[in-house]
Design an enzyme around this catalytic site. Structure first.
Site: not given
Length: 331
Positions: A57, A219
């Site tokens: 991320h 995700h």
């Protein structure tokens, strides 16, 4: 799969090696166990701020370690929560005697592992608290979460709580301010394509060239619905409407508008989204007084974007404006 990697199993550690070399004035990378801390260690008398989560991320979270934001970040493997044995030394290292606030995104693994770590450090005498970020309005429960997911709103929580800690607020006040941000920030995202986790070697979900997923998680978790590809303005409208309605925005209010890229979307397209999002908010009588556009909470190379809106007051605005100096955010 084409990626600029050596052994996929080494992707996180080799990335952090380069990150430390590039930003040695800001951070130090600890390797056994793995976590990132502010260069020079804990600031005497200041509340420490620690966050973390799976890698993939970037720049979240290591990119936000530095003056005015985090004191430590704990990366797990790609899309995998860090372990308590990583989190504990990060918290202890961030403690200068004023206590530590852990900022935790609402994913089951993160929540459980940070809870365990907090219990361990408290048993050693460290004063610690935590705040749970759950800004995603798309779905109530998902593959990784009981309740709402924590996504791009985490940047606002870390920035504003970091500024409160930097000005000398005590742990109770920093925690209260972080809670105010969580209560007033909402996000929703869209995916145009899937991402590929390095050690898996194939896309994390199937999405036809003519389809998009509204409300996707960071995700690759499913969102609200899968629809045919639409125009940027149409997609932006879906995101803004969901966020504004959940936040119950009213005319005359002030907000921060944050358009976040998921890693594979050009900056030019993010500004197209920002343009329409701002128009839609202003049509509701909402004043956009602060803005942020760019890739800050990504999902590897996923194409897509999210829209985050934070309701502002005078204090939150001043804390957002306060100086910050990290690898990914500085003014």
């Amino acid at each position: 799969m084409k990626k600029l990697l050596n052994d996929p199993q080494d992707a996180v550690t080799e990335s952090l090696d380069g990150f430390e070399l590039a930003h040695a004035d800001l951070v130090e990378v600890h390797r056994a166990p793995l976590y990132v801390s502010r260069a020079g260690g804990a600031v005497p008398g200041k509340v420490g701020l620690v966050s973390g989560g799976g890698a993939g991320h970037e720049p979240l979270h290591a990119g936000f370690v530095g003056a005015g934001m985090l004191d430590a970040a704990v990366p797990g493997a790609v899309f995998t929560s860090p372990t308590p044995d990583q989190i504990v030394p990060a918290i202890l290292g961030a403690d200068s005697g004023a206590g530590v606030l852990a900022i935790v995104k609402n994913y089951t693994g993160d929540v459980l592992n940070f809870e365990t770590a907090l219990e361990l450090v408290e048993a050693e005498g460290t004063q610690a608290a935590s705040i749970l970020v759950n800004d995603d309005v798309a779905v109530e429960d998902s593959l990784y979460t009981a309740g709402r997911r924590g996504v791009a709103g985490t940047v606002a929580v870390e920035k504003i709580a970091g500024a409160a800690a930097e000005r000398g607020d005590d742990l109770g006040k920093v925690t209260e301010i972080a809670g105010r941000v969580v209560a007033n920030v909402r996000s929703m995202g869209v995916a145009l394509s899937a991402c590929t986790v390095p050690h898996v070697g194939k896309p994390s979900f199937d999405l036809d060239e003519s389809e998009i997923e509204i409300g996707i998680g960071i995700h690759g978790e499913p969102g609200r619905h899968r629809i045919p590809m639409a125009t940027a303005d149409e997609i932006t409208g879906m995101l803004v409407d969901a966020v504004a309605e959940d936040l119950r925005l009213a005319g005359g209010e002030r907000v921060l508008l944050f358009v976040n890229g998921m890693g594979g979307t050009p900056q030019s397209e993010l500004y197209v989204v920002y343009r329409q999002a701002r128009r839609l908010l202003e049509a509701r009588g909402v004043a956009v007084t602060r803005s942020l556009v760019g890739n800050y909470v990504t999902s590897l190379e996923m194409q897509g974007a999210s829209v985050t809106v934070l309701r502002l007051d005078d204090e939150l605005t001043a804390l957002w404006d306060a100086p910050v100096h990290t690898a990914a955010l500085r003014w």
